[in-house]
Design an enzyme around this catalytic site. Structure first.
Site, PDB file in Angstrom:
ATOM      1  N   GLN A  94       2.014  -8.013  -7.796  1.00  0.00           N
ATOM      2  CA  GLN A  94       1.919  -6.551  -7.551  1.00  0.00           C
ATOM      3  C   GLN A  94       3.302  -5.575  -7.691  1.00  0.00           C
ATOM      4  O   GLN A  94       3.064  -4.547  -8.371  1.00  0.00           O
ATOM      5  CB  GLN A  94       1.203  -6.080  -6.287  1.00  0.00           C
ATOM      6  CG  GLN A  94      -0.194  -6.597  -6.090  1.00  0.00           C
ATOM      7  CD  GLN A  94      -0.842  -6.489  -4.729  1.00  0.00           C
ATOM      8  OE1 GLN A  94      -0.531  -5.631  -4.090  1.00  0.00           O
ATOM      9  NE2 GLN A  94      -1.438  -7.510  -4.292  1.00  0.00           N
ATOM     10  N   CYS A 128       4.135  -0.997  -0.147  1.00  0.00           N
ATOM     11  CA  CYS A 128       5.330  -0.620  -0.669  1.00  0.00           C
ATOM     12  C   CYS A 128       5.623   0.950  -0.608  1.00  0.00           C
ATOM     13  O   CYS A 128       5.281   1.562  -1.792  1.00  0.00           O
ATOM     14  CB  CYS A 128       5.530  -1.095  -2.129  1.00  0.00           C
ATOM     15  SG  CYS A 128       7.133  -0.869  -2.801  1.00  0.00           S
ATOM     16  N   ASP A 140       0.196  -7.438   4.724  1.00  0.00           N
ATOM     17  CA  ASP A 140      -0.076  -5.950   4.764  1.00  0.00           C
ATOM     18  C   ASP A 140      -1.022  -5.854   5.870  1.00  0.00           C
ATOM     19  O   ASP A 140      -1.148  -4.694   6.435  1.00  0.00           O
ATOM     20  CB  ASP A 140      -0.638  -5.644   3.481  1.00  0.00           C
ATOM     21  CG  ASP A 140       0.514  -5.750   2.578  1.00  0.00           C
ATOM     22  OD1 ASP A 140       1.633  -5.818   2.782  1.00  0.00           O
ATOM     23  OD2 ASP A 140       0.204  -5.468   1.069  1.00  0.00           O
ATOM     24  N   CYS A 196      13.023  -2.835  -0.328  1.00  0.00           N
ATOM     25  CA  CYS A 196      12.317  -2.130  -1.110  1.00  0.00           C
ATOM     26  C   CYS A 196      13.525  -1.670  -2.483  1.00  0.00           C
ATOM     27  O   CYS A 196      14.391  -0.969  -2.235  1.00  0.00           O
ATOM     28  CB  CYS A 196      11.762  -0.639  -0.434  1.00  0.00           C
ATOM     29  SG  CYS A 196      10.588   0.108  -1.549  1.00  0.00           S
TER      30      CYS A 196
HETATM   31  P1  FAD Z   1      -2.588  -9.257  -0.995  1.00  0.00           P
HETATM   32  O1  FAD Z   1      -1.344  -9.893  -1.753  1.00  0.00           O
HETATM   33  O2  FAD Z   1      -2.858  -7.881  -1.385  1.00  0.00           O
HETATM   34  O3  FAD Z   1      -3.565 -10.380  -0.792  1.00  0.00           O
HETATM   35  C1  FAD Z   1      -4.778 -10.212  -0.197  1.00  0.00           C
HETATM   36  C2  FAD Z   1      -5.670 -11.157  -0.651  1.00  0.00           C
HETATM   37  O4  FAD Z   1      -6.947 -11.173   0.442  1.00  0.00           O
HETATM   38  C3  FAD Z   1      -6.248 -10.738  -1.728  1.00  0.00           C
HETATM   39  O5  FAD Z   1      -6.340 -11.629  -2.893  1.00  0.00           O
HETATM   40  C4  FAD Z   1      -7.783 -10.286  -1.913  1.00  0.00           C
HETATM   41  O6  FAD Z   1      -8.541 -10.567  -2.778  1.00  0.00           O
HETATM   42  C5  FAD Z   1      -8.197 -11.293  -0.426  1.00  0.00           C
HETATM   43  N1  FAD Z   1      -9.188 -10.523   0.312  1.00  0.00           N
HETATM   44  C6  FAD Z   1      -9.516  -9.322   0.658  1.00  0.00           C
HETATM   45  N2  FAD Z   1     -10.532  -9.210   1.356  1.00  0.00           N
HETATM   46  C7  FAD Z   1     -11.034 -10.454   1.559  1.00  0.00           C
HETATM   47  C8  FAD Z   1     -12.003 -11.179   2.169  1.00  0.00           C
HETATM   48  N3  FAD Z   1     -13.057 -10.362   2.769  1.00  0.00           N
HETATM   49  N4  FAD Z   1     -12.220 -12.575   2.437  1.00  0.00           N
HETATM   50  C9  FAD Z   1     -11.085 -13.253   1.853  1.00  0.00           C
HETATM   51  N5  FAD Z   1     -10.475 -12.702   0.911  1.00  0.00           N
HETATM   52  C10 FAD Z   1     -10.075 -11.251   0.985  1.00  0.00           C
HETATM   53  N6  FAD Z   1       6.601  -5.792  -2.279  1.00  0.00           N
HETATM   54  C11 FAD Z   1       7.960  -5.829  -2.528  1.00  0.00           C
HETATM   55  O7  FAD Z   1       8.232  -6.704  -1.672  1.00  0.00           O
HETATM   56  N7  FAD Z   1       8.715  -5.091  -3.299  1.00  0.00           N
HETATM   57  C12 FAD Z   1       8.288  -4.209  -4.156  1.00  0.00           C
HETATM   58  O8  FAD Z   1       8.908  -3.598  -4.777  1.00  0.00           O
HETATM   59  C13 FAD Z   1       6.822  -3.845  -4.255  1.00  0.00           C
HETATM   60  N8  FAD Z   1       6.389  -2.832  -5.112  1.00  0.00           N
HETATM   61  C14 FAD Z   1       5.032  -2.722  -5.104  1.00  0.00           C
HETATM   62  C15 FAD Z   1       4.396  -1.805  -5.760  1.00  0.00           C
HETATM   63  C16 FAD Z   1       2.971  -1.733  -5.875  1.00  0.00           C
HETATM   64  C17 FAD Z   1       2.474  -0.807  -7.005  1.00  0.00           C
HETATM   65  C18 FAD Z   1       2.116  -2.361  -5.132  1.00  0.00           C
HETATM   66  C19 FAD Z   1       0.767  -2.447  -5.227  1.00  0.00           C
HETATM   67  C20 FAD Z   1       2.857  -3.395  -4.343  1.00  0.00           C
HETATM   68  C21 FAD Z   1       4.147  -3.640  -4.055  1.00  0.00           C
HETATM   69  N9  FAD Z   1       4.625  -4.498  -3.186  1.00  0.00           N
HETATM   70  C22 FAD Z   1       6.092  -4.495  -3.097  1.00  0.00           C
HETATM   71  C23 FAD Z   1       3.855  -4.876  -1.992  1.00  0.00           C
HETATM   72  C24 FAD Z   1       3.343  -6.283  -2.157  1.00  0.00           C
HETATM   73  O9  FAD Z   1       2.643  -6.436  -3.274  1.00  0.00           O
HETATM   74  C25 FAD Z   1       2.494  -6.429  -0.818  1.00  0.00           C
HETATM   75  O10 FAD Z   1       3.070  -6.128   0.219  1.00  0.00           O
HETATM   76  C26 FAD Z   1       2.053  -7.906  -0.690  1.00  0.00           C
HETATM   77  O11 FAD Z   1       1.334  -8.626  -1.996  1.00  0.00           O
HETATM   78  C27 FAD Z   1       1.084  -8.160   0.302  1.00  0.00           C
HETATM   79  O12 FAD Z   1       0.606  -9.525   0.407  1.00  0.00           O
HETATM   80  P2  FAD Z   1      -0.665  -9.861   1.291  1.00  0.00           P
HETATM   81  O13 FAD Z   1      -0.995 -11.242   1.227  1.00  0.00           O
HETATM   82  O14 FAD Z   1      -0.493  -9.168   2.558  1.00  0.00           O
HETATM   83  O15 FAD Z   1      -1.870  -9.048   0.344  1.00  0.00           O
END
Ligand code: FAD
Length: 413
Positions: free
Chosen positions: A43, A163, A299, A342
């Site tokens: 992302q 982010c 997150d 960031c």
């Molecule tokens: P995610 O990677 O979002 O994964 C969550 C997963 O849970 C998904 O695959 C989803 O399908 C699954 N899920 C949801 N509900 C359920 C359910 N009920 N049952 C089973 N599975 C489910 N981070 C940085 O470090 N540097 C940056 O520059 C940066 N820029 C960013 C820019 C943008 C535009 C965005 C959108 C994000 C950015 N980030 C950045 C943030 C980073 O991408 C996220 O913090 C990170 O991907 C979070 O990981 P996560 O595993 O918590 O969630």
């Protein structure tokens, strides 16, 4: 119906990383990953997709290719979890019993909280987009190219978001693009943010205010998007402190960072979530406050850090050590320090690489003042970080830049 030793709910950045680590430690198919999507996205690159530097295809891989082969993937979605019984129910009607669970379900976009937004996003000619979704971030780039002067408005919502730097990064890149194409002189670039400051860490906020001044961007604090009226090309904003104060602005381009929340099955679970709907974990150990066999990463937890992939790199090692202890019936002993990073893109080829720990204390890796705009940080963000994400982090081999910091910057900044 299934039974497993460790269930990882969510196969995004945090879930894949933890699954990779424990699939190596436990026996084949003792680790289950519950994830509904067939595709996995990096992302952080969506900001550069919005600015035309990358394509959405550059950010996408098949989920099967990023999950460890030693783990069992259940391609389904959690609809409820009972931590007392150690059971998750899925959308397809299955029941998964676990001994330990790691919740890594991230944050989702709540478009419907802003009337008119969904309709505007799906209309190709509306001028409304968001880099916060794979289906719309290329629209941001098309909107930038179509923009021919007028008001370009960028928003930051009244919820916790992932982010928190990205809503302003895309505004800075848009400004740079408009300068390259000659449209900047006939336009106004406006950043409407719910926050009272440009960025939560003062050291970087001071530098960003200079960027804002140089670029002549109008920043309106405590200003929250309430409604989009695509038919009139108007956006309605409300003052965060005084809800009776509304402002209507016409737009030619509107970039929206939507309100976000955790998935419903977690948000509404009184046993596991805090009052705001985030997984209620200890901010140091990442263990659930009530259920010792429940951990959280990324997150969806209520640790007060900046919600970034960079934070997950640090959290995954802490979680690994602590969960191994828990499995051995010992108390968790590793502590997460709140690290987050960031890379604040300020123009094409320039970036301020903010790195900090809990309480907004800067914690820099490189041997120079990282609040200065630098070219090296831009290429790290564009090329190095994605490489490290796919090849090291998702395989469970990257724990943040601490080892580099100790070698090249032993005294810190
Ligand atoms: P995610 O990677 O979002 O994964 C969550 C997963 O849970 C998904 O695959 C989803 O399908 C699954 N899920 C949801 N509900 C359920 C359910 N009920 N049952 C089973 N599975 C489910 N981070 C940085 O470090 N540097 C940056 O520059 C940066 N820029 C960013 C820019 C943008 C535009 C965005 C959108 C994000 C950015 N980030 C950045 C943030 C980073 O991408 C996220 O913090 C990170 O991907 C979070 O990981 P996560 O595993 O918590 O969630």
């Amino acid at each position: 119906n299934y039974k497993c030793k460790l269930l990882v709910v969510g196969g995004g950045s945090g879930g894949c990383t933890i699954a990779a680590k424990f699939a190596r430690k436990l026996k084949k198919d003792e680790v289950f990953v519950l994830e509904p999507s067939t595709e996995h996205y990096y992302q952080p690159l969506w900001t550069l997709v919005g600015a035309g530097v990358k394509t959405v295809a550059d950010t996408r891989r098949q989920e099967a290719s990023v999950l460890p082969s030693n783990a069992k993937w259940i391609k389904d979605r959690a609809v409820s979890i009972d931590p007392k019984k150690g059971v998750v129910h899925t959308k397809n009607g299955d029941e998964i019993q676990y001994e330990y669970v790691v919740i890594a379900v991230g944050l989702k976009n709540d478009y419907d909280k802003v009337p008119g937004l969904s309709q505007a996003l799906t209309d190709e000619n509306s001028g409304v987009s968001t880099i916060y979704a794979p289906e719309y971030c290329e629209k941001t780039w098309r909107d930038l190219q179509r923009f021919n002067g007028g008001n370009a408005i960028f928003t930051f919502p009244d919820t916790l978001i992932k982010c928190p730097g990205a809503p302003q990064k895309i505004a800075y890149l848009a400004d740079s693009y408009f300068r390259m194409t000659g449209t900047r002189s006939k336009s106004k670039v406006i950043f409407n943010t719910c926050l009272p400051v440009i960025f939560g860490v003062k050291k970087y906020a001071d530098s960003l205010l200079k960027v804002v001044e140089r670029k002549q961007i109008d920043v309106n604090y405590k200003t929250v998007l309430l409604e989009v009226r695509p038919d009139k090309k108007e956006a309605v904003f409300v003052n965060k402190d005084d809800k009776s104060k509304h402002t209507t602005m016409g737009y030619d381009l509107l970039h929206v960072t939507p309100p976000m929340s955790t998935p419903e099955f977690l948000r509404t679970n009184k046993e596991l979530a805090d009052v705001c709907g985030y997984l209620d974990v200890d901010k140091y150990t990442l263990q659930h406050k009530k259920y010792p066999n429940v951990y959280g990463i990324g997150d969806c937890t209520n640790t007060p850090n900046s919600k970034t992939a960079a934070a997950i790199a640090k959290q995954c090692h802490v979680l690994e050590l602590n969960l191994v202890n828990t499995m051995a019936e010992q108390a968790p002993s590793a502590n997460y320090n709140g690290y987050g990073a960031c890379p604040l893109l300020t123009e094409y080829g320039k970036c301020i690489l903010a790195e900090f720990v809990y309480d907004g204390v800067p914690h820099e890796t490189l041997p120079f003042d990282q609040s200065r705009e630098s070219t090296i940080a831009y290429y790290m963000k564009k090329d190095l970080f994605p490489f490290m994400y796919w090849n090291m982090m998702l395989k469970g081999y990257y724990h943040g830049p601490e080892f580099i910091r100790k070698i090249i910057n032993p005294f810190g900044n």
